[in-house]
Design a protein around this motif. Structure first.
Motif, mmCIF file in Angstrom:
data_model
loop_
_atom_site.group_PDB
_atom_site.id
_atom_site.type_symbol
_atom_site.label_atom_id
_atom_site.label_comp_id
_atom_site.label_asym_id
_atom_site.label_seq_id
_atom_site.Cartn_x
_atom_site.Cartn_y
_atom_site.Cartn_z
ATOM 1 N N ALA A 110 0.858 -1.194 0.000
ATOM 2 C CA ALA A 110 0.000 0.000 0.000
ATOM 3 C C ALA A 110 0.890 1.237 0.000
ATOM 4 O O ALA A 110 0.874 2.036 0.934
ATOM 5 C CB ALA A 110 -0.928 -0.010 1.210
ATOM 6 N N LEU A 111 1.667 1.408 -1.044
ATOM 7 C CA LEU A 111 2.611 2.520 -1.110
ATOM 8 C C LEU A 111 1.869 3.856 -1.139
ATOM 9 O O LEU A 111 1.020 4.076 -1.998
ATOM 10 C CB LEU A 111 3.498 2.400 -2.354
ATOM 11 C CG LEU A 111 4.557 1.301 -2.341
ATOM 12 C CD1 LEU A 111 5.269 1.240 -3.681
ATOM 13 C CD2 LEU A 111 5.557 1.524 -1.212
ATOM 14 N N PRO A 112 2.218 4.784 -0.242
ATOM 15 C CA PRO A 112 1.524 6.075 -0.182
ATOM 16 C C PRO A 112 2.206 7.129 -1.048
ATOM 17 O O PRO A 112 2.450 8.258 -0.610
ATOM 18 C CB PRO A 112 1.633 6.428 1.309
ATOM 19 C CG PRO A 112 2.971 5.878 1.700
ATOM 20 C CD PRO A 112 3.151 4.601 0.892
ATOM 21 N N LEU A 113 2.511 6.794 -2.294
ATOM 22 C CA LEU A 113 3.280 7.666 -3.182
ATOM 23 C C LEU A 113 2.609 7.713 -4.544
ATOM 24 O O LEU A 113 2.022 6.722 -4.985
ATOM 25 C CB LEU A 113 4.716 7.133 -3.335
ATOM 26 C CG LEU A 113 5.489 6.913 -2.024
ATOM 27 C CD1 LEU A 113 6.714 6.050 -2.280
ATOM 28 C CD2 LEU A 113 5.886 8.242 -1.408
ATOM 29 N N ALA A 114 2.731 8.851 -5.223
ATOM 30 C CA ALA A 114 2.074 8.986 -6.526
ATOM 31 C C ALA A 114 2.883 9.871 -7.461
ATOM 32 O O ALA A 114 3.190 11.018 -7.132
ATOM 33 C CB ALA A 114 0.668 9.574 -6.359
ATOM 34 N N GLU A 115 3.256 9.305 -8.616
ATOM 35 C CA GLU A 115 3.896 10.006 -9.736
ATOM 36 C C GLU A 115 5.034 10.924 -9.290
ATOM 37 O O GLU A 115 5.109 12.090 -9.655
ATOM 38 C CB GLU A 115 2.857 10.775 -10.549
ATOM 39 C CG GLU A 115 1.872 9.862 -11.255
ATOM 40 C CD GLU A 115 1.106 10.546 -12.376
ATOM 41 O OE1 GLU A 115 1.301 11.756 -12.583
ATOM 42 O OE2 GLU A 115 0.316 9.845 -13.039
ATOM 43 N N ALA A 116 5.949 10.358 -8.494
ATOM 44 C CA ALA A 116 7.051 11.163 -7.965
ATOM 45 C C ALA A 116 8.426 10.698 -8.419
ATOM 46 O O ALA A 116 9.407 11.425 -8.211
ATOM 47 C CB ALA A 116 6.996 11.152 -6.431
ATOM 48 N N PHE A 117 8.524 9.510 -9.055
ATOM 49 C CA PHE A 117 9.828 8.908 -9.292
ATOM 50 C C PHE A 117 10.018 8.499 -10.755
ATOM 51 O O PHE A 117 9.062 8.139 -11.434
ATOM 52 C CB PHE A 117 10.010 7.685 -8.385
ATOM 53 C CG PHE A 117 9.880 8.015 -6.926
ATOM 54 C CD1 PHE A 117 10.958 8.515 -6.224
ATOM 55 C CD2 PHE A 117 8.661 7.854 -6.267
ATOM 56 C CE1 PHE A 117 10.842 8.845 -4.893
ATOM 57 C CE2 PHE A 117 8.533 8.187 -4.932
ATOM 58 C CZ PHE A 117 9.624 8.692 -4.237
ATOM 59 N N ASP A 118 11.287 8.555 -11.195
ATOM 60 C CA ASP A 118 11.644 8.142 -12.551
ATOM 61 C C ASP A 118 12.131 6.701 -12.600
ATOM 62 O O ASP A 118 12.015 6.033 -13.626
ATOM 63 C CB ASP A 118 12.746 9.051 -13.101
ATOM 64 C CG ASP A 118 12.326 10.502 -13.111
ATOM 65 O OD1 ASP A 118 11.528 10.870 -13.985
ATOM 66 O OD2 ASP A 118 12.774 11.255 -12.229
ATOM 67 N N LEU A 145 5.451 5.852 -9.874
ATOM 68 C CA LEU A 145 6.307 6.303 -10.966
ATOM 69 C C LEU A 145 5.651 7.409 -11.781
ATOM 70 O O LEU A 145 4.435 7.426 -11.972
ATOM 71 C CB LEU A 145 6.625 5.129 -11.893
ATOM 72 C CG LEU A 145 7.586 4.076 -11.356
ATOM 73 C CD1 LEU A 145 7.578 2.854 -12.265
ATOM 74 C CD2 LEU A 145 9.008 4.638 -11.230
ATOM 75 N N ARG A 146 6.478 8.299 -12.271
ATOM 76 C CA ARG A 146 6.015 9.277 -13.242
ATOM 77 C C ARG A 146 5.736 8.580 -14.575
ATOM 78 O O ARG A 146 6.248 7.494 -14.826
ATOM 79 C CB ARG A 146 7.078 10.363 -13.438
ATOM 80 C CG ARG A 146 7.308 11.238 -12.214
ATOM 81 C CD ARG A 146 8.523 12.114 -12.396
ATOM 82 N NE ARG A 146 8.703 13.002 -11.245
ATOM 83 C CZ ARG A 146 9.855 13.578 -10.906
ATOM 84 N NH1 ARG A 146 10.941 13.329 -11.631
ATOM 85 N NH2 ARG A 146 9.927 14.364 -9.860
ATOM 86 N N PRO A 147 4.923 9.193 -15.453
ATOM 87 C CA PRO A 147 4.746 8.613 -16.786
ATOM 88 C C PRO A 147 6.106 8.366 -17.454
ATOM 89 O O PRO A 147 6.987 9.224 -17.437
ATOM 90 C CB PRO A 147 3.937 9.678 -17.517
ATOM 91 C CG PRO A 147 3.164 10.359 -16.435
ATOM 92 C CD PRO A 147 4.093 10.397 -15.249
ATOM 93 N N GLY A 148 6.269 7.181 -18.021
ATOM 94 C CA GLY A 148 7.544 6.810 -18.629
ATOM 95 C C GLY A 148 8.551 6.245 -17.657
ATOM 96 O O GLY A 148 9.658 5.848 -18.059
ATOM 97 N N GLY A 149 8.206 6.194 -16.360
ATOM 98 C CA GLY A 149 9.137 5.706 -15.355
ATOM 99 C C GLY A 149 9.415 4.215 -15.480
ATOM 100 O O GLY A 149 8.663 3.460 -16.104
#
Length: 239
Positions: A110-118, A145-149
């Motif tokens: 349940a990762l509390p992260l959104a679109e922050a990483f490459d 992951l960000r789009p394209g990550g």
């Protein structure tokens, strides 16, 4: 297999009778002196394979443990790197080793992260997830992951059924199943539940495009196939 500075048999037995989180809290101070830590040659091979696929800005180590994968990310990423783990003891060790990284204590299901990483990586953690739990983990990484990550992790070739490694892994898994049938809380750690075909299916269902590359520097088997490969799961660059 263990250095004199590693855990004693008694300590390992106490860990094995604990929950996954509690067991790793106990093992954390001596974890890097056990064979459970991902070897440096595997980490280096993964970094070498990933470097041409960059550049990467921010990096995420999922189930970072004491932080070995954070060193890979720091060598590849121009931005800050983040480690996620649900063991406070393991995170404490990682903080001491990699002071410039950020840390999040969270369950990888349940990762509390959104679109922050490459770039996201994980090393040696997949056996801690039952097959039914992997889709939630992979969906969380996809969301982080960000789009394209890119999400990447090494996987070893399955040992032949005639090898001692095959029977050692099978025996370990059987012992874990018996332990978990008789004792609570469960300690989830299985070696033979992580096949490439199953991983590919779960990653694809989570929205990734999946490929693999050989980690040839780690050697080849008698049939010329590599001992290790790197799974590359790419998130679409479309929003």
């Amino acid at each position: 297999m263990f250095s004199p500075q590693g855990p004693s048999l008694r300590e390992l037995m106490i860990q094995a009778m604990s929950s996954v989180e509690g067991g790793y809290d106990l093992l954390a101070p001596k974890f890097d002196r056990t064979p459970f830590r991902t070897p440096d040659d595997v980490l280096d091979a993964c970094a070498d394979a990933l470097r041409p696929l960059g550049p990467f800005d921010r990096g995420l180590d999922v189930c970072c443990g004491t932080g070995a994968g954070l060193g890979v990310l720091e060598s590849l990423c121009a931005g800050r790197v983040t480690g996620v783990d649900f063991s406070g003891g393991m995170l404490a060790q990682a903080r001491d080793a990699y002071r410039d990284a950020e840390y999040v204590r969270a369950d990888a299901r349940a990762l509390p992260l959104a679109e922050a990483f490459d770039l996201a990586v994980t090393f040696g953690a997949l056996g801690h997830f039952l097959p039914a739990e992997r889709p939630a983990m992979f969906a969380g990484v996809h969301r982080a992951l960000r789009p394209g990550g890119l999400f990447a992790f090494p996987i070893s070739a399955p040992p032949p059924v005639t090898s001692s490694a095959y029977w050692a892994a099978s025996g370990f898994d059987l012992a874990m199943r018996v332990r978990n049938a008789l004792w609570r809380p469960p300690f989830v750690m299985y070696y033979r539940t992580v096949s490439l075909d199953a991983l590919r299916a779960d990653l694809t269902a989570a929205g990734f495009t999946v490929s693999t590359v050989p980690l040839s520097s780690l050697g080849r088997r008698a049939d010329s196939s590599p001992h290790f490969g790197l799974v590359l799961a790419r998130k679409s660059d479309a929003r």
